[in-house]
Motif scaffolding. Structure first.
Motif, PDB file in Angstrom:
ATOM      1  N   VAL A 187       0.873  -1.174   0.000  1.00 44.81           N
ATOM      2  CA  VAL A 187       0.000   0.000   0.000  1.00 44.81           C
ATOM      3  C   VAL A 187       0.911   1.225   0.000  1.00 44.81           C
ATOM      4  O   VAL A 187       1.508   1.564   1.031  1.00 44.81           O
ATOM      5  CB  VAL A 187      -0.931   0.007   1.228  1.00 44.81           C
ATOM      6  CG1 VAL A 187      -1.860   1.223   1.175  1.00 44.81           C
ATOM      7  CG2 VAL A 187      -1.736  -1.283   1.296  1.00 44.81           C
ATOM      8  N   PRO A 188       1.025   1.923  -1.134  1.00 42.68           N
ATOM      9  CA  PRO A 188       2.111   2.911  -1.262  1.00 42.68           C
ATOM     10  C   PRO A 188       1.910   4.232  -0.528  1.00 42.68           C
ATOM     11  O   PRO A 188       2.844   4.758   0.073  1.00 42.68           O
ATOM     12  CB  PRO A 188       2.176   3.152  -2.775  1.00 42.68           C
ATOM     13  CG  PRO A 188       0.827   2.790  -3.297  1.00 42.68           C
ATOM     14  CD  PRO A 188       0.328   1.689  -2.404  1.00 42.68           C
ATOM     15  N   TYR A 189       0.718   4.823  -0.580  1.00 42.54           N
ATOM     16  CA  TYR A 189       0.589   6.216  -0.164  1.00 42.54           C
ATOM     17  C   TYR A 189       0.885   6.485   1.310  1.00 42.54           C
ATOM     18  O   TYR A 189       1.409   7.562   1.647  1.00 42.54           O
ATOM     19  CB  TYR A 189      -0.771   6.762  -0.569  1.00 42.54           C
ATOM     20  CG  TYR A 189      -0.900   6.872  -2.075  1.00 42.54           C
ATOM     21  CD1 TYR A 189       0.080   7.521  -2.822  1.00 42.54           C
ATOM     22  CD2 TYR A 189      -1.966   6.294  -2.747  1.00 42.54           C
ATOM     23  CE1 TYR A 189       0.001   7.608  -4.197  1.00 42.54           C
ATOM     24  CE2 TYR A 189      -2.067   6.373  -4.136  1.00 42.54           C
ATOM     25  CZ  TYR A 189      -1.076   7.025  -4.851  1.00 42.54           C
ATOM     26  OH  TYR A 189      -1.160   7.096  -6.214  1.00 42.54           O
ATOM     27  N   PRO A 190       0.578   5.580   2.245  1.00 45.18           N
ATOM     28  CA  PRO A 190       0.993   5.851   3.630  1.00 45.18           C
ATOM     29  C   PRO A 190       2.511   6.004   3.779  1.00 45.18           C
ATOM     30  O   PRO A 190       2.974   6.641   4.735  1.00 45.18           O
ATOM     31  CB  PRO A 190       0.483   4.616   4.388  1.00 45.18           C
ATOM     32  CG  PRO A 190      -0.681   4.150   3.591  1.00 45.18           C
ATOM     33  CD  PRO A 190      -0.287   4.396   2.152  1.00 45.18           C
ATOM     34  N   ALA A 191       3.276   5.451   2.835  1.00 46.76           N
ATOM     35  CA  ALA A 191       4.729   5.631   2.856  1.00 46.76           C
ATOM     36  C   ALA A 191       5.156   6.815   1.996  1.00 46.76           C
ATOM     37  O   ALA A 191       6.101   7.536   2.336  1.00 46.76           O
ATOM     38  CB  ALA A 191       5.420   4.354   2.363  1.00 46.76           C
ATOM     39  N   VAL A 192       4.459   7.032   0.891  1.00 48.59           N
ATOM     40  CA  VAL A 192       4.845   8.092  -0.053  1.00 48.59           C
ATOM     41  C   VAL A 192       4.558   9.475   0.523  1.00 48.59           C
ATOM     42  O   VAL A 192       5.412  10.382   0.457  1.00 48.59           O
ATOM     43  CB  VAL A 192       4.101   7.919  -1.399  1.00 48.59           C
ATOM     44  CG1 VAL A 192       4.328   9.138  -2.300  1.00 48.59           C
ATOM     45  CG2 VAL A 192       4.557   6.651  -2.099  1.00 48.59           C
ATOM     46  N   ASP A 193       3.384   9.666   1.103  1.00 51.73           N
ATOM     47  CA  ASP A 193       2.990  10.997   1.560  1.00 51.73           C
ATOM     48  C   ASP A 193       3.950  11.580   2.600  1.00 51.73           C
ATOM     49  O   ASP A 193       4.373  12.743   2.475  1.00 51.73           O
ATOM     50  CB  ASP A 193       1.560  10.967   2.100  1.00 51.73           C
ATOM     51  CG  ASP A 193       0.533  10.765   0.984  1.00 51.73           C
ATOM     52  OD1 ASP A 193       0.899  10.961  -0.194  1.00 51.73           O
ATOM     53  OD2 ASP A 193      -0.623  10.420   1.289  1.00 51.73           O
ATOM     54  N   PRO A 194       4.320  10.820   3.650  1.00 48.88           N
ATOM     55  CA  PRO A 194       5.289  11.389   4.606  1.00 48.88           C
ATOM     56  C   PRO A 194       6.657  11.657   3.966  1.00 48.88           C
ATOM     57  O   PRO A 194       7.300  12.663   4.289  1.00 48.88           O
ATOM     58  CB  PRO A 194       5.398  10.298   5.692  1.00 48.88           C
ATOM     59  CG  PRO A 194       4.162   9.486   5.551  1.00 48.88           C
ATOM     60  CD  PRO A 194       3.824   9.497   4.099  1.00 48.88           C
TER      61      PRO A 194
END
Length: 897
Positions: free
Chosen positions: A271-278
């Motif tokens: 699941v990419p966005y929880p890692a990408v956003d920060p």
């Protein structure tokens, strides 16, 4: 850390000083944008020092915003105006305005305004808007984020009356900054440091101070991040989740913009966005969209280096192995495998060489260079390691990275002498603009090669000779070497295709135009699409421009210019852009031409491709001169300068550019001096072939204006004969214009009319706006000199319209003088007997500017005797006895009462 020296900011500082001083007439809000570390604070400091020392002095209030106070209402206002009550927001602008000393220019500086509280910014913006007469200048700096978007309140955009940008330093500026620190950088090292730091002085200075001096010698080192950047990245990663850390590390190892899916696969994230956003919020990655695909990359080289510095060698190798599994491209997969393998491994080295050779065959030189270098490093046998290094450097040159290739010169020269070694050194000398060295290297390579057994190597040497003779403007030798390449390896071999992509230019340069055009039609069957097709499009576009197929040339050159896809070569893109700029020039798209020249000249400087710089600057010199921007013309002339020992393809555009400047100044003796090298024997073949270099008409025109009519006639005759034989339309029009000038100067107005009308008829089907204006201007001058003033008025008016559409203000003013001198629209009734005639007025106005009689004659296309006659009458009518008295009298006439 001490403040950085202010380098390359002079023009920006002058503009800021002027903008602040303008607030004395009308209050203003100024925003200064720039990346972090680019020097905004230094510029603001220098601006403050200048205002403090100027007379009258400016009252200055200066604050810096910080992120932890962004949400504190009125914080910046309280710091700027501690005595003002900020509780009543509505009346605050009035109280701020009242706090300033009457009749005093007040400047408010807010550094890092993106961190300011919004309430204070709105209050200052309202103060400026409501009290324009109060002599207020608000100057705010704000940060541009790595992705290019602005990090600030939208109130700054709404409030800004003027916006400035602090641009990154260029290579020569970085070299100068290093020299101040006692570090002498080679051009390649300066370019490497500039690219790594993004040209930001703060980062440049930090690395210069932190790294030992030996880091700046030899082949480009792996530069780290400055210590303060490393500390910030470590702190950011320590606050991040395990998924974000793995993602950031994956992006750093992958290097460059990579698909989100690839980065997530390497980082083992579902699941990419929880890692990408920060990661994006912390400034550790940049998210982009291209062709519908989400891409991730590091914001810059220093962030990447700082991230890699947090990883052990084992960790880096593990990520490379994961990347080798995730990447789709075979070259990327193999490169990651090689990066994960620190020791020589012959099987991998052979695999890398095979794939590198395949990339070279399809013209993907950047990929080929990377793979050849990795193959050299992985080779256990010294002979193979050296050969693959040479091939890697050759591929670097093919990609246009001349500076990078130059780093290896000393190492390659130390290797055992082989044909390939000499060929690559010769290739490098060509792109660096060194004809004597290139000739010696390539001659030696041909002497050493065994043509019966080393067909591929021999064909490569032939290809280098093709490039060498293209730069020497020797079409006969070019064709000879291209044909040898085909004989050695066959027409479908990539080296032969590249040679044939240039062969057509050699054919055309020797007058075999039909054969040249046919050769490109045939070549498409061998070249196909992709990077090799880029070479063919460039050659075909160059030829089509020279043969008046202007729209086709535009399409081909525009297609050949990009390097973003299919492994395109910077070297080919520079050639394409140089001729695309000429295409835009002749069709009147001068702003587009200057944009291309600017971007391409920077690219040529950064890549080290000195060979192409004069060709680019020729267009800039001519446009700036025609627009009357003499400082810019002189700057372009210096940048595009070349000497007698340089390649012909460098010397010719230098001569043409200098002639263009001289002609725009009506300095026809200067035109003859600039173009005299092209009248030598070496220029009688290819350089005088119609279409490629439009100089004979310019030279002939200057001879006529200078009164050297017999020389002009003798000069024109052979060029006219060659143009007639070739059937070249635009070259015929240009020479017919020059011949019309000659006929007019000899008093044969009938023949002059015929020549000028012939020239205009020849241009009818061609989109050559500048040439049409030039013919009409010469035609009108000739008619006016023959006393046909009403006819001259019509023709010169047509020239004026075209010059005006081009922005050629130099010639718009000349047309205006011609129209005034013709006197068709002058009011003659009841004119005093001592009033100047239009012709006398034109002569006297030019003399008053300091021009000599000879220069006035050239400007107005009159004889020197005629100028003297008019000047004598002017003296009598105005009651003056000297040129200085005339200048004073004319100045009095134009001074408003």
């Amino acid at each position: 850390m001490s403040s950085s020296p202010l380098i390359a900011r002079g023009e920006l500082l002058d503009a800021l000083v002027s903008a602040v001083h303008d607030a004395a007439e009308r209050s203003t809000f100024i925003v200064v944008d720039g990346a972090a570390g680019v020097g905004k604070t230094a510029v603001l400091r220098e601006l403050a020092a200048h205002l403090d020392s100027s007379e009258p002095r400016t009252s200055l209030r200066r604050v810096s915003a910080v992120p932890w106070e962004t949400n504190r209402p009125w914080e910046i206002a309280r710091q700027c105006f501690p005595a003002i009550d900020t509780s009543d927001a509505e009346s605050l602008p009035e109280r701020i305005a009242e706090s300033f000393a009457p009749a005093t220019l007040t400047a408010v500086f807010i550094d890092d305004a993106q961190d300011s509280d919004a309430d204070s910014l709105r209050a200052l913006a309202s103060t400026v808007r409501r009290y324009r007469e109060s002599k207020i200048a608000v100057v705010c700096t704000r940060r541009i984020l790595p992705a290019g978007n602005i990090d600030s309140h939208d109130v700054l955009d709404r409030a800004a009356d003027t916006r400035f940008v602090v641009e990154p330093l260029q290579n020569d500026h970085v070299a100068g900054l290093a020299a101040i620190q006692g570090v002498i950088l080679s051009p390649s090292s300066a370019a490497h440091l500039t690219a790594h730091t993004g040209g930001r002085p703060k980062q440049v200075l930090a690395l210069l101070r932190e790294l030992p001096s030996h880091m700046w010698t030899g082949v480009r080192p792996e530069l780290p991040a400055p210590e303060y950047v490393q500390a910030a990245v470590r702190a950011a990663l320590s606050e991040s989740s395990a998924d974000t850390v793995r993602l950031v590390r994956a992006v750093a190892v992958l290097d460059g913009a990579r698909p989100l899916a690839t980065a997530c696969a390497v980082a083992e994230i579902d699941v990419p966005y929880p890692a990408v956003d920060p990661a994006e919020a912390l400034g550790l990655v940049v998210v982009r969209r291209r062709s519908g695909i989400t891409l991730l990359e590091c914001p810059d080289g220093m962030i990447r280096a700082a991230v890699l510095a947090t990883m052990s060698r084992t960790c880096v190798a593990d990520v490379h192995r994961a990347a080798a599994e995730a990447e789709a491209d075979p070259a990327d997969r193999l490169a990651h495998r090689a990066e994960a393998t620190p020791l020589p491994e012959q099987h991998m080295a052979d695999e890398l060489e095979t794939l590198a050779a395949e990339c070279a065959r399809t013209g993907e030189w950047a990929n080929a260079a990377r793979l050849f270098m990795l193959s050299s490093r992985a080779s256990s046998k010294p002979g193979l390691r050296e050969d693959r290094l040479v091939r890697g450097v050759d591929a670097l040159i093919g990609a246009g990275d001349v500076r990078g290739a130059s780093d290896y010169i000393a190492e390659i020269e130390s290797l055992h002498e082989t044909p390939s070694r000499n060929a690559v050194l010769g290739y490098l000398a060509i792109l660096r603009g060194r004809p004597q060295e290139a000739d010696a290297r390539l001659t030696r390579a041909w002497q050493l090669v065994r043509t019966r057994h080393e067909h591929d190597v021999a064909a490569v040497i032939c290809h280098r000779q093709v490039l060498h003779n293209l730069a020497r403007c020797d079409g006969h030798s070019l064709v000879l070497w291209a044909d040898r390449a085909v004989e050695l390896v066959g027409a479908d071999h990539p080296t032969a295709v590249e040679a044939q992509a240039i062969r057509g230019l050699g054919l055309a340069g020797t007058g075999r135009v039909s054969e040249a055009l046919a050769s490109y039609d045939d070549l498409w069957g061998h070249a196909g699409t992709g990077a090799v097709g880029q070479r063919v499009q460039m050659g075909a576009g160059w030829l089509h421009l020279a043969t008046d197929s202007v729209e086709l040339a535009r399409a081909e050159l525009e297609a050949a210019a990009p390097t973003d896809f299919l492994g395109g070569s910077t070297r080919i893109a520079l050639w394409a852009n140089a001729w695309l700029a000429r295409t835009y020039f002749v069709t009147g798209e001068w702003d587009a031409a200057l944009r291309i020249v600017g971007l391409s000249s920077d690219l040529a400087d950064s890549s080290g491709a000195a060979l192409i710089v004069p060709l680019l600057q020729w267009t800039a010199m001519q446009i700036h001169a025609l627009r009357g921007d003499w400082d810019a013309a002189a700057s372009s002339s210096r940048r595009g300068d070349s000497g007698a020992r340089d390649y012909e393809i460098m010397r010719i555009p230098t001569a043409l550019g200098r002639a263009a400047i001289a002609e725009a100044r009506a300095d026809y003796a200067g035109v003859l001096r600039a173009l005299s090298p092209l009248t030598a024997q070496w220029a009688q073949a290819d350089v005088s072939e119609p279409g490629f270099w439009a100089w004979p008409d310019v030279y002939a025109n200057a001879l006529v204006v200078e009164g050297r009519l017999d020389e002009a006639d003798a000069f024109l005759a052979p060029h006219e004969a060659r143009v007639a034989e070739r059937g070249h339309r635009s070259a015929h029009a240009r020479l017919a214009c020059a011949r019309g000038r000659w006929h007019g100067a000899t008093g044969d107005l009938v023949s002059a009319r015929a020549s000028f009308e012939d020239a205009l008829d020849s241009l009818v089907p061609l989109p050559l706006v500048y040439d049409r204006a030039r013919v009409n201007y010469a035609y009108g001058q000739t008619l006016r000199r023959a006393g046909k003033r009403r006819e001259a008025d019509v023709v010169i008016s047509a020239a004026r319209e075209d010059y005006l559409s081009l922005g050629a203000t130099t010639y718009v003013r000349r047309c205006d003088r011609e129209l005034k001198a013709g006197g068709v629209h002058a009011t003659l009734k009841d004119r005093p007997h001592n009033a100047l005639t239009p012709q006398e007025d034109a002569v006297s106005s030019l003399v008053a500017t300091g021009l000599s009689n000879r220069e006035v004659a050239a400007e107005l296309f009159l004889s020197v005797k005629t100028v003297q006659f008019h000047l004598t009458r002017v003296y009598a009518k105005l009651g003056v006895r000297s040129r200085s008295e005339l200048a004073a009298a004319r100045a009095t006439e134009t001074t408003p009462s």
